[in-house]
Design a protein around this motif. Structure first.
Motif, PDB file in Angstrom:
ATOM      1  N   VAL A   1      38.968  58.413  27.997  1.00  0.00           N
ATOM      2  CA  VAL A   1      37.517  58.323  28.108  1.00  0.00           C
ATOM      3  C   VAL A   1      37.162  56.967  28.724  1.00  0.00           C
ATOM      4  CG1 VAL A   1      35.364  58.270  26.825  1.00  0.00           C
ATOM      5  CG2 VAL A   1      37.174  59.873  26.168  1.00  0.00           C
ATOM      6  N   ALA A   2      36.475  56.995  29.873  1.00  0.00           N
ATOM      7  CA  ALA A   2      36.244  55.771  30.641  1.00  0.00           C
ATOM      8  C   ALA A   2      35.052  54.973  30.120  1.00  0.00           C
ATOM      9  CB  ALA A   2      36.007  56.127  32.111  1.00  0.00           C
ATOM     10  N   GLY A   3      35.200  53.672  30.116  1.00  0.00           N
ATOM     11  CA  GLY A   3      34.089  52.769  29.800  1.00  0.00           C
ATOM     12  C   GLY A   3      33.583  52.132  31.082  1.00  0.00           C
ATOM     13  N   PRO A   4      32.642  51.158  30.963  1.00  0.00           N
ATOM     14  CA  PRO A   4      32.143  50.465  32.154  1.00  0.00           C
ATOM     15  C   PRO A   4      33.274  49.739  32.880  1.00  0.00           C
ATOM     16  CG  PRO A   4      30.828  49.932  30.205  1.00  0.00           C
ATOM     17  CD  PRO A   4      32.031  50.673  29.727  1.00  0.00           C
ATOM     18  N   SER A   5      33.085  49.541  34.164  1.00  0.00           N
ATOM     19  CA  SER A   5      34.097  48.928  35.017  1.00  0.00           C
ATOM     20  C   SER A   5      34.246  47.425  34.740  1.00  0.00           C
ATOM     21  CB  SER A   5      33.692  49.149  36.473  1.00  0.00           C
ATOM     22  OG  SER A   5      34.807  49.125  37.302  1.00  0.00           O
ATOM     23  N   GLU A   6      35.436  46.914  34.999  1.00  0.00           N
ATOM     24  CA  GLU A   6      35.708  45.496  34.722  1.00  0.00           C
ATOM     25  C   GLU A   6      36.555  44.871  35.813  1.00  0.00           C
ATOM     26  OE1 GLU A   6      38.439  46.286  31.791  1.00  0.00           O
ATOM     27  OE2 GLU A   6      37.026  46.784  30.216  1.00  0.00           O
ATOM     28  N   ILE A   7      36.287  43.582  36.069  1.00  0.00           N
ATOM     29  CA  ILE A   7      37.206  42.811  36.915  1.00  0.00           C
ATOM     30  C   ILE A   7      37.461  41.465  36.259  1.00  0.00           C
ATOM     31  CG2 ILE A   7      35.390  41.739  38.335  1.00  0.00           C
ATOM     32  CD1 ILE A   7      37.329  41.905  40.711  1.00  0.00           C
ATOM     33  N   VAL A   8      38.702  41.024  36.347  1.00  0.00           N
ATOM     34  CA  VAL A   8      39.042  39.655  35.982  1.00  0.00           C
ATOM     35  C   VAL A   8      39.708  39.034  37.204  1.00  0.00           C
ATOM     36  CG1 VAL A   8      40.514  38.189  34.546  1.00  0.00           C
ATOM     37  CG2 VAL A   8      39.305  40.119  33.515  1.00  0.00           C
ATOM     38  N   VAL A   9      39.230  37.841  37.578  1.00  0.00           N
ATOM     39  CA  VAL A   9      39.879  37.087  38.655  1.00  0.00           C
ATOM     40  C   VAL A   9      40.564  35.887  38.017  1.00  0.00           C
ATOM     41  CG1 VAL A   9      39.565  35.815  40.806  1.00  0.00           C
ATOM     42  CG2 VAL A   9      38.102  37.796  40.307  1.00  0.00           C
ATOM     43  N   LEU A  10      41.869  35.794  38.245  1.00  0.00           N
ATOM     44  CA  LEU A  10      42.626  34.622  37.789  1.00  0.00           C
ATOM     45  C   LEU A  10      42.842  33.747  39.018  1.00  0.00           C
ATOM     46  CD1 LEU A  10      44.407  33.234  35.532  1.00  0.00           C
ATOM     47  CD2 LEU A  10      46.321  34.545  36.477  1.00  0.00           C
ATOM     48  N   ALA A  11      42.276  32.539  38.993  1.00  0.00           N
ATOM     49  CA  ALA A  11      42.301  31.731  40.219  1.00  0.00           C
ATOM     50  C   ALA A  11      42.649  30.282  39.922  1.00  0.00           C
ATOM     51  CB  ALA A  11      40.944  31.809  40.913  1.00  0.00           C
ATOM     52  N   ASP A  12      43.299  29.642  40.876  1.00  0.00           N
ATOM     53  CA  ASP A  12      43.537  28.201  40.754  1.00  0.00           C
ATOM     54  C   ASP A  12      42.608  27.447  41.719  1.00  0.00           C
ATOM     55  OD1 ASP A  12      44.629  28.431  43.273  1.00  0.00           O
ATOM     56  OD2 ASP A  12      46.716  28.333  42.601  1.00  0.00           O
ATOM     57  N   GLU A  13      42.777  26.128  41.779  1.00  0.00           N
ATOM     58  CA  GLU A  13      41.826  25.305  42.530  1.00  0.00           C
ATOM     59  C   GLU A  13      41.870  25.558  44.038  1.00  0.00           C
ATOM     60  OE1 GLU A  13      44.481  24.387  41.016  1.00  0.00           O
ATOM     61  OE2 GLU A  13      45.700  23.215  42.406  1.00  0.00           O
ATOM     62  N   LEU A  14      42.933  26.252  44.511  1.00  0.00           N
ATOM     63  CA  LEU A  14      43.041  26.515  45.944  1.00  0.00           C
ATOM     64  C   LEU A  14      42.275  27.766  46.376  1.00  0.00           C
ATOM     65  CD1 LEU A  14      46.853  25.772  46.361  1.00  0.00           C
ATOM     66  CD2 LEU A  14      44.925  24.276  46.943  1.00  0.00           C
ATOM     67  N   ALA A  15      41.796  28.540  45.410  1.00  0.00           N
ATOM     68  CA  ALA A  15      41.147  29.807  45.747  1.00  0.00           C
ATOM     69  C   ALA A  15      39.792  29.571  46.409  1.00  0.00           C
ATOM     70  CB  ALA A  15      40.986  30.651  44.490  1.00  0.00           C
ATOM     71  N   ASN A  16      39.353  30.585  47.153  1.00  0.00           N
ATOM     72  CA  ASN A  16      38.088  30.503  47.889  1.00  0.00           C
ATOM     73  C   ASN A  16      36.943  31.016  47.000  1.00  0.00           C
ATOM     74  OD1 ASN A  16      35.871  31.172  49.508  1.00  0.00           O
ATOM     75  ND2 ASN A  16      37.173  31.447  51.314  1.00  0.00           N
ATOM     76  N   PRO A  17      36.030  30.134  46.601  1.00  0.00           N
ATOM     77  CA  PRO A  17      34.967  30.551  45.661  1.00  0.00           C
ATOM     78  C   PRO A  17      34.044  31.622  46.237  1.00  0.00           C
ATOM     79  CG  PRO A  17      34.612  28.296  46.441  1.00  0.00           C
ATOM     80  CD  PRO A  17      35.958  28.710  46.921  1.00  0.00           C
ATOM     81  N   ALA A  18      33.876  31.637  47.564  1.00  0.00           N
ATOM     82  CA  ALA A  18      33.022  32.666  48.179  1.00  0.00           C
ATOM     83  C   ALA A  18      33.652  34.052  47.992  1.00  0.00           C
ATOM     84  CB  ALA A  18      32.824  32.382  49.663  1.00  0.00           C
ATOM     85  N   TYR A  19      34.966  34.125  48.179  1.00  0.00           N
ATOM     86  CA  TYR A  19      35.666  35.397  47.988  1.00  0.00           C
ATOM     87  C   TYR A  19      35.568  35.828  46.521  1.00  0.00           C
ATOM     88  CZ  TYR A  19      37.991  34.745  52.571  1.00  0.00           C
ATOM     89  OH  TYR A  19      38.270  34.577  53.901  1.00  0.00           O
ATOM     90  N   ILE A  20      35.784  34.878  45.638  1.00  0.00           N
ATOM     91  CA  ILE A  20      35.742  35.203  44.206  1.00  0.00           C
ATOM     92  C   ILE A  20      34.367  35.739  43.833  1.00  0.00           C
ATOM     93  CG2 ILE A  20      35.831  34.249  41.857  1.00  0.00           C
ATOM     94  CD1 ILE A  20      37.897  32.217  42.931  1.00  0.00           C
ATOM     95  N   ALA A  21      33.323  35.038  44.257  1.00  0.00           N
ATOM     96  CA  ALA A  21      31.965  35.479  43.919  1.00  0.00           C
ATOM     97  C   ALA A  21      31.694  36.870  44.482  1.00  0.00           C
ATOM     98  CB  ALA A  21      30.947  34.474  44.472  1.00  0.00           C
ATOM     99  N   ALA A  22      32.122  37.096  45.717  1.00  0.00           N
ATOM    100  CA  ALA A  22      31.885  38.400  46.345  1.00  0.00           C
ATOM    101  C   ALA A  22      32.596  39.510  45.571  1.00  0.00           C
ATOM    102  CB  ALA A  22      32.370  38.376  47.795  1.00  0.00           C
ATOM    103  N   ASP A  23      33.814  39.232  45.120  1.00  0.00           N
ATOM    104  CA  ASP A  23      34.584  40.253  44.413  1.00  0.00           C
ATOM    105  C   ASP A  23      34.009  40.497  43.014  1.00  0.00           C
ATOM    106  OD1 ASP A  23      36.031  40.230  46.710  1.00  0.00           O
ATOM    107  OD2 ASP A  23      37.891  39.482  45.837  1.00  0.00           O
ATOM    108  N   LEU A  24      33.567  39.407  42.360  1.00  0.00           N
ATOM    109  CA  LEU A  24      32.929  39.577  41.043  1.00  0.00           C
ATOM    110  C   LEU A  24      31.684  40.459  41.187  1.00  0.00           C
ATOM    111  CD1 LEU A  24      33.163  35.932  39.590  1.00  0.00           C
ATOM    112  CD2 LEU A  24      34.551  37.908  38.914  1.00  0.00           C
ATOM    113  N   LEU A  25      30.908  40.217  42.244  1.00  0.00           N
ATOM    114  CA  LEU A  25      29.678  40.995  42.445  1.00  0.00           C
ATOM    115  C   LEU A  25      29.974  42.451  42.787  1.00  0.00           C
ATOM    116  CD1 LEU A  25      27.415  38.432  44.321  1.00  0.00           C
ATOM    117  CD2 LEU A  25      27.190  39.272  41.970  1.00  0.00           C
ATOM    118  N   SER A  26      31.109  42.692  43.424  1.00  0.00           N
ATOM    119  CA  SER A  26      31.414  44.076  43.769  1.00  0.00           C
ATOM    120  C   SER A  26      31.697  44.893  42.503  1.00  0.00           C
ATOM    121  CB  SER A  26      32.565  44.149  44.777  1.00  0.00           C
ATOM    122  OG  SER A  26      33.802  44.008  44.131  1.00  0.00           O
TER     123      SER A  26
END
Lengths: 425, 425
Positions: A224-249
């Motif tokens: 039985v499915a619940g609401p969708s979830e994402i977790v991004v595990l990132a270090d200081e080298l990651a691109n915050p614009a990409y992270i924000a875009a993926d969180l919003l998706s």
């Protein structure tokens, strides 16, 4: 998005079994469909979907017309995605096996497809053709002959043309205009028009989920499915614009969707917050995404990657993006996640739509024990035992001893009888 | 045993979801365990099992003492059976896989064991050490580190020594004296003494079954088991004494167990009836077996083997014995059965106790869609997506088209953002 330290980050969860009122409503819908079949289905469709249908089945003509209503660009994208999905799932297919022994005994495991499965496709505000591909193709790859789709019609009695196009591409064999608990009841118990199936998959609202729970055992169901979830595990080298875009998706799916960034970098946390604000500003589904980020979103600050992975394993997210310098090096430590996206080009929508792995994934922490939808969900196994006389003579006494120790004399005698005859006593 | 023609032989079934009273009782037990943990567990154990326990965990000493209380013959039989069960289930084990592509993308499927599982072992009138082997060994083969057994204590607060011996052989890591719905609640929500698990398997009474339904989703559960069933498909060459003995070995389990002979031979039907009467006469569990044969037993007369196999596929029996001249030649036509026993030496108790395949099998027609308990029940899969820049540049526009057609703009933008940056726009 709020920033919290790992120590104060709660991963507690429970299961939604609905209210007593919802459950009683579902029980009465199921029992009406059980009793009056199609009649109840038509009547609930009029009540809930506000349309009086002439017939439940989608016609061949409706299916063909739909193809013309979808742009060639979208249709070609769906076809390309279907090829990838099929290819990935074909790798999951399994073989029957048998082992022979010099003593004459043969043991084995037969693997065969389910005969008939039902796919629930939600209607309402949004239509998701990609979900049709993701649910139907693994069934088709498994060898299921009859793939039945049910989905609620709109107030004109129509089904989204994208959904119908995807059904065609994915090899769906029958389509019925019915949604809600009445669709689940019809698939489980069968009506004159809709023959019963062996298994029901696909997400739905709380009524659909409760109905699936009730018929579980008469037919099989997926998790039985619940609401969708994402977790991004990132270090200081990651691109915050990409992270924000993926969180919003994720966040744009549902006000109850959850988007979480886990990082040891305070700077990345701060930059991601800024990016989120900027990207939210002109998002069409801004209201939904904003509510999701506010109520279920968080940035979890950890000491280091090791603690980050611990948090991830406790969350057991549906989607996990690993945006760190050497993502493959940490893969072995990640125990619980439905789908793992490695590196900055592996944005979640790549998996949602196109790469090949399934987008039907375990939610609400169930990645601890359940799996992406896959070919195994549409097969069944049977054990095979062909025991030889030689083995029965040799091992019969042990079987008798075990049966007698459990007080099951008839079990023991079924063996004794054969030993006596074969030994000529 | 009544004889009926195939035309009048009903295979209709439904699922037992208990009475409203039973369900309310289960809900209140679950909520008490959720709220007060061990305290509720102790108190329900006193109420239902009529024993006031000092502690829930079975001690190391209790486990060791049990070994001395079991005859060496039974212990050796259990050990030999465990070797066979382990060997068979090892063949089911699966590998993680990954595929690489020249474009740099890697896709894969990780297969990992669940971390902690709970096994419910019924108490009451009978103790079944063989069930402990059958439930725990597949978990152990899957690589599950923590295998927790729960079983109700008797009125002296003790657990059957055979069950404890089997637990030792099968590698059970923790044992708690608790049964009923309270055991399921404790395993699902955790208490101070009993940490929560990822999955609960094993049969139980209606309260256990309802509790499993309620916690499904928070933890995984196995299929809810119904009464045991056997179908024997036999031709005129089969031995009626063997058939009768095997039918009785099912019937002695439970007054609701079902034993059915399907045959085109009227003579075999008549002879089997006579054998049944004779063998029933001095059976210790005669009352149970007699009720089962009377209420749920039948001989189904068919025109020929082909019709017989049709009946078998509709029944989708838990156990199927095929006692015909050339059983392997018909195997391909048998679509639905939990375990298939071929030939006259493959008596059902051979599979119940010893041969290696699992005796936890789909009941009540669920062999249409579910499988014997197996290693897959104790693993989870994760999808792996490492998408390359090259593939994102090539396929990104298709992903964007699909996301936009579904109205999910944030999904589209997560890809657009990357395309823009990589193309240097």
């Amino acid at each position: 998005m709020k920033i919290v330290n790992a120590a104060h980050f709660s991963t507690k969860r429970d299961v939604d079994t609905g209210t007593e009122t919802q459950r009683q409503a579902v029980l009465s819908i199921i029992s009406a469909v059980k009793e009056t079949g199609d009649q109840a289905v038509f009547s609930f469709t009029e009540q809930f979907d506000r349309v009086r249908l002439e017939q439940l089945a989608v016609t061949e003509q409706e299916r063909n017309n739909a193809l013309d209503e979808v742009s060639s660009q979208v249709r070609e994208a769906l076809e390309a995605a279907a090829i990838n999905i099929r290819r990935f799932h074909e790798k999951q297919a399994r073989q029957s096996w048998i082992e022979t022994s010099p003593t004459g005994t043969m043991l084995g495991q037969l693997v065969r497809p389910l005969q008939r499965v039902g796919i629930y496709v939600p209607g309402g505000t949004a239509a998701y053709p990609s979900s049709v591909l993701m649910n139907a193709i693994p069934a088709q790859v498994a060898g299921v002959k009859e793939i039945v789709m049910v989905t609620p019609p709109n107030q004109e009695g129509r089904i989204d043309p994208g959904v119908l196009t995807a059904a065609k591409i994915a090899g769906v064999t029958e389509i019925f205009k019915v949604g809600g608990a009445q669709a689940i009841a019809a698939l489980a118990y069968g009506t004159k028009t809709i023959r019963s199936v062996d298994k029901i998959v696909g997400p739905g609202n709380i009524y659909v989920a409760l109905a699936k729970r009730e018929v579980f055992g008469l037919v099989d169901i997926d998790m039985v499915a619940g609401p969708s979830e994402i977790v991004v595990l990132a270090d200081e080298l990651a691109n915050p614009a990409y992270i924000a875009a993926d969180l919003l998706s994720q966040a744009e799916h549902d006000p109850m969707a959850s988007a979480v960034l886990v990082t040891p970098s305070k700077e990345l946390a701060a930059q991601t917050q800024i990016e989120l604000e900027q990207q939210l500003a002109n998002l069409p589904r801004r209201e939904i995404a904003e509510a999701s980020i506010r109520d279920y979103g968080a940035i979890c600050l950890v000491e280091d990657l090791e603690e980050g992975i611990k948090v991830v394993n406790e969350l057991a997210p549906e989607h996990l993006e690993v945006m760190i310098e050497h993502p493959f090096e940490q893969l072995g430590k990640i125990e619980n996640a439905g789908a793992i996206f490695l590196g900055e080009y592996s944005s979640e929508p790549v998996g949602d739509y196109f790469a090949g792995p399934n987008h039907v994934l375990p939610t609400n922490g169930t990645a601890r024990f359940s799996s992406p939808l896959n070919v195994d969900d549409f097969i069944k196994k049977s054990s095979l035992i062909s025991y030889s006389k030689q083995d029965l003579l040799e091992h019969g006494p042990k079987i008798i001893a075990m049966a007698e120790s459990e007080g099951l004399t008839a079990h023991a005698r079924a063996i004794e009888l054969r030993l006596k005859k074969e030994r000529g006593n």
